[in-house]
Design an enzyme around this catalytic site. Structure first.
Site, PDB file in Angstrom:
ATOM      1  N   ASP A 124       0.821  -1.220   0.000  1.00 22.81           N
ATOM      2  CA  ASP A 124       0.000   0.000   0.000  1.00 22.81           C
ATOM      3  C   ASP A 124       0.853   1.268   0.000  1.00 22.81           C
ATOM      4  OD1 ASP A 124       1.111  -0.181   2.486  1.00 22.81           O
ATOM      5  OD2 ASP A 124      -0.776  -0.087   3.598  1.00 22.81           O
ATOM      6  N   CYS A 127       4.692  -0.177   2.787  1.00 25.22           N
ATOM      7  CA  CYS A 127       5.140  -1.486   3.263  1.00 25.22           C
ATOM      8  C   CYS A 127       6.436  -1.403   4.072  1.00 25.22           C
ATOM      9  CB  CYS A 127       5.283  -2.458   2.097  1.00 25.22           C
ATOM     10  SG  CYS A 127       6.444  -1.922   0.814  1.00 25.22           S
ATOM     11  N   ILE A 233      10.253  -3.953  -5.280  1.00 23.12           N
ATOM     12  CA  ILE A 233       9.275  -2.883  -5.043  1.00 23.12           C
ATOM     13  C   ILE A 233       8.553  -3.031  -3.706  1.00 23.12           C
ATOM     14  CG2 ILE A 233       8.833  -2.416  -7.489  1.00 23.12           C
ATOM     15  CD1 ILE A 233       6.342  -4.154  -7.277  1.00 23.12           C
ATOM     16  N   HIS A 234       8.715  -4.166  -3.047  1.00 27.13           N
ATOM     17  CA  HIS A 234       7.946  -4.415  -1.833  1.00 27.13           C
ATOM     18  C   HIS A 234       8.836  -4.957  -0.720  1.00 27.13           C
ATOM     19  CE1 HIS A 234       4.377  -5.374   0.563  1.00 27.13           C
ATOM     20  NE2 HIS A 234       4.941  -6.542   0.827  1.00 27.13           N
ATOM     21  N   HIS A 309       4.749  14.358 -11.540  1.00 28.64           N
ATOM     22  CA  HIS A 309       3.841  13.245 -11.269  1.00 28.64           C
ATOM     23  C   HIS A 309       4.599  12.148 -10.526  1.00 28.64           C
ATOM     24  CE1 HIS A 309       1.509  14.498 -15.159  1.00 28.64           C
ATOM     25  NE2 HIS A 309       1.408  15.393 -14.173  1.00 28.64           N
TER      26      HIS A 309
END
Length: 315
Positions: A124, A127, A233-234, A309
């Site tokens: 989310d 992490c 990424i996690h 962004h």
């Protein structure tokens, strides 16, 4: 060249060091040479650890890899073992132990040996913060801890603009503090380093793609160590727990416990073999603001710099 072995028992693993002495200064085992046969080594290990030759699993290197020692007549010089190496010996549970002549019927026993495992937290954007909170609080999962952890990091950074300058953060101190408080930003190496100093604890991040350990706070003299596993990424926390038990999991370890690092690398290597990682240089992304397609972390950074962004989704 003689090989002298020392035995250290930690949890379920047996560690044997080549050319080492026991703490009291005496050698625990002598007599092996590179001309010795494999069976002699296995006999010595059985003598030292109590693990029968038939069920010994012998590993070497980092990440640990199995040694095929089926040929008992082969010589040690034919294997990648050299003085100063560490052998990790484990009992293979799936192999039957040799039966003695006298059979004794025993009651079924419950295995209460703890194992190192991954505790999965939500993906989310927070992490990293959820994982660090979990391990530092002794296994307490709080899905709402993200804003608190982000705020803590922002306060630390704001309080020391000299140490946390634009050169370190990649943006001004003020911009970073605003950025890290947002719930759509990801934590990484900078945040791990800050949390390591705050908790006075070595934080080891085990990468499943490279099977590498990055140790934050390694040279700070901390006595505590915690472990995270990272797939590109996690982040998830690693803990030692007894399967199917209510016994509380262990999340904080000693910095002298190198066996726990070997176990963490085994987990990472298993995840790598199952391709449980994301190649951040090649994975496909989409900017969720303008819907531009991107490839890899580098393009995402450049797009964020040009447009402002920062909300990306994996395709």
């Amino acid at each position: 060249m003689k090989l002298t072995l020392i035995y250290i028992e930690l949890d379920r693993y047996m560690m044997l060091r080549l050319r080492c002495k026991a703490k009291n200064g005496t050698h625990l085992m002598q007599g092996l040479t590179h001309q010795s046969c494999v069976q002699e080594l296995k006999d010595k290990i059985e003598e030292l650890t109590g693990i029968p030759c038939e069920v010994q699993k012998i590993m070497v290197g980092y990440p640990p890899s199995n040694l095929d020692l089926c040929n008992g007549e082969a010589h040690l010089k034919d294997y990648p073992i050299k003085s100063g190496d560490t052998l990790i010996v484990e009992e293979e549970k799936n192999k039957p132990k040799p039966q003695s002549q006298t059979t004794v019927t025993k009651r079924p026993s419950i295995d209460l040996s703890p194992v190192l495992e991954r505790y999965v937290v939500p993906a989310d954007n927070s992490c990293l913060f959820t994982s660090v909170y979990y391990i530092m609080e002794g296994g307490v999962y709080d899905p709402g801890c993200g804003p608190e952890m982000r705020g803590l990091i922002a306060e630390i950074v704001a309080s020391n603009p000299t140490a946390y300058s634009e050169a370190v953060l990649g943006k001004t101190n003020e911009d970073y503090c605003s950025w890290i408080r947002r719930d759509d930003t990801w934590g990484g190496a900078i945040e791990v380093s800050i949390l390591s100093k705050f908790y006075q604890c070595e934080i080891c991040v085990v990468d499943t793609q490279t099977v590498r350990v990055d140790r934050f706070g390694e040279d700070a003299g901390y006595t505590k160590r915690v472990l995270l596993i990272y797939d590109g990424i996690h982040y998830d926390p690693l803990q030692k727990a007894v399967p199917n038990s209510d016994i509380p999991a262990q999340t904080v370890f000693s910095t002298t416990d190198d066996i726990i690092l070997a176990q963490a690398l085994e987990l990472a290597d298993e995840a790598r073999r199952k391709r449980q990682y994301t190649d951040v240089n090649r994975f496909a992304l989409r900017c969720m603001v303008c819907q531009t397609g991107l490839v890899g972390q580098k393009e995402a950074r450049e797009h964020a710099k040009e447009t402002g962004h920062t909300n990306f989704g994996e395709v």
